[in-house]
Motif scaffolding. Structure first.
Motif, mmCIF file in Angstrom:
data_model
loop_
_atom_site.group_PDB
_atom_site.id
_atom_site.type_symbol
_atom_site.label_atom_id
_atom_site.label_comp_id
_atom_site.label_asym_id
_atom_site.label_seq_id
_atom_site.Cartn_x
_atom_site.Cartn_y
_atom_site.Cartn_z
ATOM 1 N N THR A 177 -2.051 -59.396 -112.288
ATOM 2 C CA THR A 177 -1.767 -58.044 -111.803
ATOM 3 C C THR A 177 -0.796 -58.057 -110.623
ATOM 4 O O THR A 177 0.045 -57.169 -110.507
ATOM 5 C CB THR A 177 -3.080 -57.330 -111.404
ATOM 6 N N PHE A 178 -0.887 -59.060 -109.765
ATOM 7 C CA PHE A 178 -0.023 -59.087 -108.585
ATOM 8 C C PHE A 178 1.459 -59.203 -108.931
ATOM 9 O O PHE A 178 2.254 -58.369 -108.488
ATOM 10 C CB PHE A 178 -0.478 -60.191 -107.622
ATOM 11 N N PRO A 179 1.894 -60.192 -109.702
ATOM 12 C CA PRO A 179 3.321 -60.233 -110.032
ATOM 13 C C PRO A 179 3.750 -59.058 -110.917
ATOM 14 O O PRO A 179 4.883 -58.583 -110.815
ATOM 15 C CB PRO A 179 3.513 -61.569 -110.748
ATOM 16 N N LEU A 180 2.852 -58.599 -111.779
ATOM 17 C CA LEU A 180 3.176 -57.449 -112.619
ATOM 18 C C LEU A 180 3.398 -56.201 -111.758
ATOM 19 O O LEU A 180 4.359 -55.448 -111.971
ATOM 20 C CB LEU A 180 2.065 -57.204 -113.640
ATOM 21 N N THR A 181 2.538 -55.989 -110.786
ATOM 22 C CA THR A 181 2.697 -54.851 -109.873
ATOM 23 C C THR A 181 3.988 -54.983 -109.083
ATOM 24 O O THR A 181 4.709 -54.005 -108.891
ATOM 25 C CB THR A 181 1.490 -54.751 -108.911
ATOM 26 N N ASN A 182 4.292 -56.189 -108.637
ATOM 27 C CA ASN A 182 5.540 -56.415 -107.902
ATOM 28 C C ASN A 182 6.750 -56.092 -108.775
ATOM 29 O O ASN A 182 7.701 -55.448 -108.312
ATOM 30 C CB ASN A 182 5.597 -57.862 -107.411
ATOM 31 N N LEU A 183 6.717 -56.506 -110.023
ATOM 32 C CA LEU A 183 7.821 -56.227 -110.941
ATOM 33 C C LEU A 183 7.954 -54.728 -111.191
ATOM 34 O O LEU A 183 9.058 -54.170 -111.111
ATOM 35 C CB LEU A 183 7.614 -56.963 -112.264
ATOM 36 N N ILE A 184 6.848 -54.072 -111.479
ATOM 37 C CA ILE A 184 6.892 -52.631 -111.744
ATOM 38 C C ILE A 184 7.378 -51.880 -110.507
ATOM 39 O O ILE A 184 8.197 -50.959 -110.606
ATOM 40 C CB ILE A 184 5.504 -52.127 -112.202
ATOM 41 N N ARG A 185 6.907 -52.277 -109.344
ATOM 42 C CA ARG A 185 7.344 -51.623 -108.098
ATOM 43 C C ARG A 185 8.834 -51.827 -107.887
ATOM 44 O O ARG A 185 9.552 -50.888 -107.514
ATOM 45 C CB ARG A 185 6.544 -52.174 -106.924
ATOM 46 N N HIS A 186 9.318 -53.046 -108.120
ATOM 47 C CA HIS A 186 10.753 -53.326 -107.963
ATOM 48 C C HIS A 186 11.580 -52.449 -108.908
ATOM 49 O O HIS A 186 12.585 -51.867 -108.497
ATOM 50 C CB HIS A 186 11.015 -54.810 -108.232
ATOM 51 N N ILE A 187 11.161 -52.355 -110.148
ATOM 52 C CA ILE A 187 11.873 -51.525 -111.128
ATOM 53 C C ILE A 187 11.846 -50.069 -110.698
ATOM 54 O O ILE A 187 12.881 -49.373 -110.738
ATOM 55 C CB ILE A 187 11.268 -51.702 -112.536
ATOM 56 N N VAL B 135 5.401 -41.420 -106.195
ATOM 57 C CA VAL B 135 4.984 -41.920 -107.513
ATOM 58 C C VAL B 135 4.958 -43.447 -107.508
ATOM 59 O O VAL B 135 4.026 -44.065 -108.036
ATOM 60 C CB VAL B 135 5.911 -41.373 -108.622
ATOM 61 N N THR B 136 5.949 -44.055 -106.894
ATOM 62 C CA THR B 136 5.989 -45.519 -106.807
ATOM 63 C C THR B 136 4.761 -46.047 -106.072
ATOM 64 O O THR B 136 4.119 -47.005 -106.517
ATOM 65 C CB THR B 136 7.275 -45.983 -106.089
ATOM 66 N N VAL B 137 4.410 -45.421 -104.958
ATOM 67 C CA VAL B 137 3.251 -45.854 -104.174
ATOM 68 C C VAL B 137 1.962 -45.648 -104.975
ATOM 69 O O VAL B 137 1.097 -46.533 -105.013
ATOM 70 C CB VAL B 137 3.191 -45.107 -102.822
ATOM 71 N N ILE B 138 1.828 -44.506 -105.631
ATOM 72 C CA ILE B 138 0.612 -44.223 -106.403
ATOM 73 C C ILE B 138 0.429 -45.238 -107.527
ATOM 74 O O ILE B 138 -0.673 -45.750 -107.742
ATOM 75 C CB ILE B 138 0.631 -42.782 -106.957
ATOM 76 N N VAL B 139 1.500 -45.561 -108.227
ATOM 77 C CA VAL B 139 1.413 -46.534 -109.319
ATOM 78 C C VAL B 139 1.020 -47.911 -108.770
ATOM 79 O O VAL B 139 0.116 -48.565 -109.304
ATOM 80 C CB VAL B 139 2.741 -46.604 -110.109
ATOM 81 N N SER B 140 1.656 -48.341 -107.696
ATOM 82 C CA SER B 140 1.345 -49.651 -107.103
ATOM 83 C C SER B 140 -0.102 -49.712 -106.633
ATOM 84 O O SER B 140 -0.822 -50.683 -106.911
ATOM 85 C CB SER B 140 2.262 -49.932 -105.901
ATOM 86 N N MET B 141 -0.535 -48.688 -105.922
ATOM 87 C CA MET B 141 -1.896 -48.669 -105.389
ATOM 88 C C MET B 141 -2.933 -48.623 -106.520
ATOM 89 O O MET B 141 -3.977 -49.278 -106.456
ATOM 90 C CB MET B 141 -2.114 -47.473 -104.461
#
Length: 165
Positions: A65-75, A102-108
């Motif tokens: 989940t951590f690298p996936l969240t980082n990737l999604i946040r970067h995109i 929206v970016t923050v909500i998705v990451s959190m």
């Protein structure tokens, strides 16, 4: 927007994203409090071998989940900067705030799931150690992917430049 004087108004735009982070931390604390208070009443223990399998799978998912969240946040951050918009400058500020929110909500939300894994494992019969590990990982993720003024300023800069072109 590298001038600190120009960045001061941007800090107030991040109040709602920080409220989201606060709510997520409150939920993590609630998991721990509920489990310590009503622990035995909540438990529906599974046999040890099944719990070990589920725990292992959840640890793998949590680690992924951590690298996936980082990737999604970067995109999402790059899309926030590059997606076209046709609004006037005041609309640009509101649009940038919404995009970053929206970016923050998705990451959190993605990171909060790791804390839910701890609650789930506790209900399935694991001890407080597993609950605390998953909750701690989730809290670490909330820290890593917290709202950042630099990210928001970059979005504002990109959208302002795009508007003037």
């Amino acid at each position: 927007m590298n001038n600190p004087l120009n960045r001061e108004p941007l800090k107030s735009d991040l109040v709602l994203p920080w409220v989201i982070v606060g709510m997520m931390l409150t939920m993590l604390a609630a998991y721990i409090i509920v489990c310590h208070t009503f622990g035995e009443q909540l438990r529906q223990p599974l046999p040890e071998d099944q719990r070990v399998l589920i725990r292992t799978v959840l640890y793998i998912v949590a680690i992924a989940t951590f690298p996936l969240t980082n990737l999604i946040r970067h995109i999402q951050l790059r899309l926030n900067q590059t997606m076209p918009h046709a609004h006037a400058t005041p609309g640009t500020v509101a649009l940038a705030k919404n995009r970053y929110l929206v970016t923050v909500i998705v990451s959190m939300s993605l990171i909060e799931v790791v804390g839910v894994f701890g609650l789930l494992m506790f209900v399935l019969g694991d001890g407080f150690n597993t609950l605390h590990i998953f909750t701690g990982l989730s809290a670490l993720g909330l820290f890593l992917y917290r709202p950042k003024l630099d990210e928001y300023a970059e979005i504002m800069n990109a959208m302002t430049v795009q508007h003037h072109e």
